[in-house]
Write a protein that holds these residues in place. Structure first.
Motif, PDB file in Angstrom:
ATOM      1  N   GLU A 528      65.262  57.802  55.185  1.00 50.93           N
ATOM      2  CA  GLU A 528      66.527  57.494  55.847  1.00 50.93           C
ATOM      3  C   GLU A 528      67.047  58.672  56.654  1.00 50.93           C
ATOM      4  OE1 GLU A 528      69.463  55.960  53.223  1.00 50.93           O
ATOM      5  OE2 GLU A 528      68.198  54.327  52.468  1.00 50.93           O
ATOM      6  N   ALA A 529      66.616  59.867  56.309  1.00 52.02           N
ATOM      7  CA  ALA A 529      67.035  61.052  57.054  1.00 52.02           C
ATOM      8  C   ALA A 529      66.145  61.318  58.267  1.00 52.02           C
ATOM      9  CB  ALA A 529      67.020  62.280  56.134  1.00 52.02           C
ATOM     10  N   TYR A 531      63.764  58.332  60.027  1.00 52.05           N
ATOM     11  CA  TYR A 531      63.607  57.176  60.905  1.00 52.05           C
ATOM     12  C   TYR A 531      64.945  56.750  61.514  1.00 52.05           C
ATOM     13  CZ  TYR A 531      59.307  56.700  58.094  1.00 52.05           C
ATOM     14  OH  TYR A 531      58.124  56.928  57.445  1.00 52.05           O
ATOM     15  N   GLY A 532      64.931  56.499  62.804  1.00 50.28           N
ATOM     16  CA  GLY A 532      66.096  55.938  63.468  1.00 50.28           C
ATOM     17  C   GLY A 532      67.307  56.851  63.548  1.00 50.28           C
ATOM     18  N   THR A 533      67.134  58.131  63.242  1.00 48.95           N
ATOM     19  CA  THR A 533      68.267  59.051  63.260  1.00 48.95           C
ATOM     20  C   THR A 533      68.475  59.639  64.648  1.00 48.95           C
ATOM     21  OG1 THR A 533      66.873  60.912  62.583  1.00 48.95           O
ATOM     22  CG2 THR A 533      67.952  59.642  60.826  1.00 48.95           C
ATOM     23  N   LYS A 534      69.615  60.285  64.807  1.00 39.94           N
ATOM     24  CA  LYS A 534      69.961  60.998  66.026  1.00 39.94           C
ATOM     25  C   LYS A 534      70.292  62.449  65.670  1.00 39.94           C
ATOM     26  CE  LYS A 534      69.759  57.279  68.590  1.00 39.94           C
ATOM     27  NZ  LYS A 534      68.690  57.103  69.601  1.00 39.94           N
ATOM     28  N   PRO A 535      70.186  63.357  66.636  1.00 42.12           N
ATOM     29  CA  PRO A 535      70.609  64.730  66.352  1.00 42.12           C
ATOM     30  C   PRO A 535      72.110  64.789  66.054  1.00 42.12           C
ATOM     31  CG  PRO A 535      69.243  64.644  68.320  1.00 42.12           C
ATOM     32  CD  PRO A 535      69.574  63.229  67.966  1.00 42.12           C
ATOM     33  N   TRP A 536      72.473  65.623  65.117  1.00 34.56           N
ATOM     34  CA  TRP A 536      73.888  65.840  64.790  1.00 34.56           C
ATOM     35  C   TRP A 536      74.432  66.936  65.707  1.00 34.56           C
ATOM     36  CZ3 TRP A 536      76.554  68.937  60.512  1.00 34.56           C
ATOM     37  CH2 TRP A 536      77.846  68.429  60.276  1.00 34.56           C
ATOM     38  N   ARG A 537      75.724  67.245  65.588  1.00 33.31           N
ATOM     39  CA  ARG A 537      76.326  68.286  66.432  1.00 33.31           C
ATOM     40  C   ARG A 537      75.749  69.664  66.119  1.00 33.31           C
ATOM     41  NH1 ARG A 537      79.642  71.127  63.250  1.00 33.31           N
ATOM     42  NH2 ARG A 537      80.689  70.121  61.487  1.00 33.31           N
ATOM     43  N   ALA A 538      75.256  69.853  64.885  1.00 35.00           N
ATOM     44  CA  ALA A 538      74.576  71.098  64.508  1.00 35.00           C
ATOM     45  C   ALA A 538      73.172  70.739  64.056  1.00 35.00           C
ATOM     46  CB  ALA A 538      75.324  71.820  63.402  1.00 35.00           C
ATOM     47  N   GLN A 539      72.178  71.479  64.530  1.00 39.65           N
ATOM     48  CA  GLN A 539      70.804  71.169  64.142  1.00 39.65           C
ATOM     49  C   GLN A 539      70.416  71.833  62.816  1.00 39.65           C
ATOM     50  OE1 GLN A 539      71.549  71.428  67.800  1.00 39.65           O
ATOM     51  NE2 GLN A 539      71.685  69.329  67.039  1.00 39.65           N
ATOM     52  N   ASN A 540      70.885  73.034  62.594  1.00 41.67           N
ATOM     53  CA  ASN A 540      70.610  73.711  61.326  1.00 41.67           C
ATOM     54  C   ASN A 540      71.886  74.378  60.828  1.00 41.67           C
ATOM     55  OD1 ASN A 540      70.295  75.525  63.583  1.00 41.67           O
ATOM     56  ND2 ASN A 540      69.582  77.069  62.132  1.00 41.67           N
ATOM     57  N   GLU A 555      74.857  53.942  59.466  1.00 39.31           N
ATOM     58  CA  GLU A 555      75.594  54.170  58.229  1.00 39.31           C
ATOM     59  C   GLU A 555      76.681  55.226  58.375  1.00 39.31           C
ATOM     60  OE1 GLU A 555      72.360  54.578  58.582  1.00 39.31           O
ATOM     61  OE2 GLU A 555      71.398  52.902  57.549  1.00 39.31           O
ATOM     62  N   GLY A 556      76.651  55.949  59.494  1.00 37.95           N
ATOM     63  CA  GLY A 556      77.623  57.017  59.679  1.00 37.95           C
ATOM     64  C   GLY A 556      77.405  58.176  58.719  1.00 37.95           C
ATOM     65  N   LYS A 557      76.164  58.428  58.345  1.00 43.16           N
ATOM     66  CA  LYS A 557      75.843  59.473  57.377  1.00 43.16           C
ATOM     67  C   LYS A 557      75.296  60.714  58.077  1.00 43.16           C
ATOM     68  CE  LYS A 557      72.904  57.190  54.945  1.00 43.16           C
ATOM     69  NZ  LYS A 557      71.958  56.729  53.898  1.00 43.16           N
ATOM     70  N   VAL A 558      75.676  61.868  57.557  1.00 42.88           N
ATOM     71  CA  VAL A 558      75.073  63.137  57.944  1.00 42.88           C
ATOM     72  C   VAL A 558      74.041  63.482  56.879  1.00 42.88           C
ATOM     73  CG1 VAL A 558      75.431  65.596  58.332  1.00 42.88           C
ATOM     74  CG2 VAL A 558      77.105  63.933  59.175  1.00 42.88           C
ATOM     75  N   ASN A 559      72.817  63.746  57.308  1.00 46.25           N
ATOM     76  CA  ASN A 559      71.734  64.088  56.382  1.00 46.25           C
ATOM     77  C   ASN A 559      71.455  65.579  56.459  1.00 46.25           C
ATOM     78  OD1 ASN A 559      71.017  61.163  55.854  1.00 46.25           O
ATOM     79  ND2 ASN A 559      70.593  61.282  58.051  1.00 46.25           N
ATOM     80  N   LEU A 626      75.676  62.789  53.307  1.00 46.23           N
ATOM     81  CA  LEU A 626      77.118  63.037  53.337  1.00 46.23           C
ATOM     82  C   LEU A 626      77.798  61.931  54.140  1.00 46.23           C
ATOM     83  CD1 LEU A 626      75.603  65.855  52.992  1.00 46.23           C
ATOM     84  CD2 LEU A 626      77.667  66.889  53.875  1.00 46.23           C
ATOM     85  N   THR A 627      78.753  61.260  53.530  1.00 42.70           N
ATOM     86  CA  THR A 627      79.524  60.231  54.224  1.00 42.70           C
ATOM     87  C   THR A 627      80.965  60.693  54.368  1.00 42.70           C
ATOM     88  OG1 THR A 627      79.974  59.108  52.113  1.00 42.70           O
ATOM     89  CG2 THR A 627      78.075  58.354  53.390  1.00 42.70           C
TER      90      THR A 627
END
Length: 630
Positions: A528-529, A531-540, A555-559, A626-627
């Motif tokens: 889930e972290a 497949y189908g994810t997008k980059p977040w505002r911070a990569q690391n 799901e609006g989740k940060v992985n 993280l939700t």
């Protein structure tokens, strides 16, 4: 793979024996027979259809004309009917289930291609000059129901299946096919003409990348060919031995093979007797990969299918006497939902036609027009790959290869025009500048976001893309290395293409199988972290090294993927902004919610569960979900 090398070929190379590249067929014979016949989508394809026994010209068989189709689609009653169907929640859920099926996707794709071939207003074929598509092999008759593969139905089978295109699409099956097609396509796609791409980089680069590729994230690369026979040093064995004359390669040949032994003599020894396409497919499926790319032809020029343009230097005529591409493509499509792709080298190290063009500073184009481009059209029409992974420009510009002409045909008129993706290796200067997705270099990893989709191809064997018998255990990447590569790549918006090299007799070595299955086991827990994810505002993470972020939009989740389990059991994250009483933290593969404490306005401290090694959800990297974080 090109390994980032600059190869100088003009006026160089080892002495060539008559017929050395293709058995007993001399190059004079080859050069007189390699001109492709008329098969471009104008007169050629129509003539091909007319000449099929028991078949007719689709345009003359009562197929719906372009004007009639647009009139039907443009009627208010038809639009309202489609809108009612598409607006139904039950219908939407039903269509989503169908579209989620790989078998249904491929079926609808075949229906779309048939509708295009019969319903599009006829156009004049483009000429074969530079910047225009080269003549392509014949498009298979649209009423053929065969899966992509080497064997098409014979005349009797075709006649039994249908005497005309209209008959093939009649009856209850036609109604269901039309309904599925209408539901699968968005309404604007039905009522508006599809854009056509010009043979220019400006037009081709503007084509949207099919969504499946970005969602897939992880694929498997397979380097297999005659280089798997010596299996020494590198898949560049022939070049290092005969062109650069590197001492280890020369010594290897002098020690193990008789005088006069040529590279072409390795061809019959490429036997593939243990090749089992279904076994390979099951291993690929277990890896968690969503696509696979097979080397249909590397720089040595040997094709893994029975190419009409590679006489006596292909897997059907020499060695296995089997169409290896067809066997794997059929198995992958029948047993999995993986997307099937093909690697193809534009140039060939020692092909006399290419060497002649190189001597002429690529002002002549004998090799691409008679060999390389016909092969590309051949594999697309015959196997319908959803990835064309081009490589090996031989320092020749894209105008020499007529890359833009081929890509315009691929995007506009090929049987995979809606789903195919391409890379950026289409001629000197095109890499990391033009094409579908960027590869930039082998083992590319920018470590930051790019404005365009990219892919990192990494070999499990650090020293070679093909199988080599002289590899040592430290030469292989550990599963921890691969998980780290996957997390870093996906967090920065890329895909990871993990390479393996089978043996000459068709086995996937156990070390490669183990790595594939280990990555698959990790993805079962942490997929889930990925497949189908997008980059977040911070990569690391800025506080704790070895933490990489992705975002799950649905799901609006940060992985947060962390690669090292802290001995203290406390993990500090500097990037998330939690909300008191709302943010929830979960460890993938663990049922209970985790406790956390905010670090001021930004950052949080998370208490990891106390688990034994046997209780760990996985062994090589973990994901916090993280939700409700800002």
């Amino acid at each position: 793979m090109m390994e980032g090398r600059k190869v100088s070929l003009a006026g160089s190379g080892p002495p060539l024996c008559p017929g050395s590249l293709h058995g007993q067929v001399g190059w004079k014979e080859l050069r007189s027979d390699v001109t492709p016949g008329p098969s471009w989508e104008g007169e050629g394809s129509r003539a091909c259809a007319r000449n099929q026994e028991g078949g007719t010209n689709p345009a003359a068989a009562g197929a719906t004309s372009g004007e009639e189709r647009l009139r039907i689609q443009g009627s208010g009653r038809a639009r309202r009917w489609i809108q009612r169907i598409q607006g139904s929640g039950r219908a939407r859920r039903w269509v989503q289930r169908i579209q989620g099926s790989g078998r249904a996707r491929r079926w609808v794709q075949r229906i779309r291609s048939r509708v295009r071939l019969t319903g599009r207003p006829e156009e004049e074929p483009a000429g074969p000059g530079r910047g225009q598509p080269e003549p392509a092999p014949p498009v298979p008759p649209f009423f053929s129901l065969a899966r992509p593969g080497p064997a098409q139905p014979g005349p009797a089978a075709r006649g039994a299946a249908s005497s005309s295109p209209a008959a093939a699409m009649s009856g209850p099956g036609a109604a269901l096919a039309l309904l599925l097609l209408l539901l699968a396509l968005p309404l604007p796609g039905l009522l508006q003409a599809r854009p056509r791409y010009e043979p220019t980089w400006g037009s081709l680069d503007a084509r949207p990348l099919p969504a499946w590729f970005d969602e897939a994230k992880f694929g498997v690369f397979i380097h297999w060919g005659v280089f798997s026979v010596p299996s020494f040093g590198s898949e560049w064995f022939w070049w290092y031995w005969q062109k650069e004359k590197r001492e280890p390669y020369v010594k290897f040949m002098d020690t193990n093979y008789p005088p006069g032994f040529s590279y072409e003599d390795f061809g019959p020894l490429f036997t593939a007797e243990f090749f089992d396409a279904n076994q390979w497919t099951d291993i690929l499926k277990a890896s968690g990969a969503k696509y696979v790319v097979l080397t249909s032809k590397h720089h040595e020029g040997f094709t893994l299918w029975g190419s009409k343009y590679s006489w006596n230097w292909n897997a059907v005529d020499v060695g296995p006497k089997r169409d290896l591409v067809a066997e794997l493509a059929t198995s992958v499509r029948n047993r999995t939902d993986l997307h099937f792709g093909l690697y193809h080298s534009l140039f060939e190290w020692f092909n006399p036609l290419f060497l002649e063009d190189a001597t002429n500073a690529f002002k002549t184009r004998k090799f691409p027009t008679s060999k390389s481009l016909p092969e590309l059209y051949e594999i697309v029409t015959k196997y319908q790959p959803e990835i064309i992974w081009s490589d090996g420009d031989g320092n020749a510009p894209d105008t020499y290869w007529n890359s833009t002409g081929f890509l315009a045909w691929l995007y506009n008129d090929s049987p995979v025009r809606d789903t195919v993706v391409t890379n950026d290796r289409w001629g000197a200067g095109s890499i990391c500048a033009h094409g579908g997705f960027y590869t930039c270099s082998d083992r590319y990893n920018p470590g930051h976001l790019l404005p365009r989709k990219w892919e990192s191809c990494v070999s499990v064997d650090r020293g070679s893309w093909g199988y080599r018998r002289d590899a040592r255990l430290p030469d292989y990447l550990a599963v921890e290395d691969l998980v780290q590569q996957l997390a870093e790549t996906v967090s920065c918006g890329g895909n990871l293409l993990m390479n393996i090299g089978p043996t000459h007799d068709g086995r996937i070595p156990v070390v490669f199988e183990e790595r594939l299955r280990q990555v698959g086991a990790w993805l079962k827990v942490n997929g889930e972290a990925i497949y189908g994810t997008k980059p977040w505002r911070a990569q690391n993470d800025t506080l704790t090294p070895g933490v990489w972020y992705t975002f799950s939009p649905e799901e609006g989740k940060v992985n947060a993927i962390f690669l090292n389990w802290p001995v203290s059991g406390i993990l500090e994250l500097g990037e998330p902004q939690p909300k008191l009483g709302e943010t929830q933290v979960k460890l993938a593969g663990y049922k209970e919610l985790l406790k956390w404490v905010a670090l001021g306005e930004k950052g949080m401290v998370i208490a990891l569960p106390q688990l034994t090694p046997q209780q760990m959800p996985c062994q090589w990297g973990w994901t916090l979900q993280l939700t409700d974080v800002n």
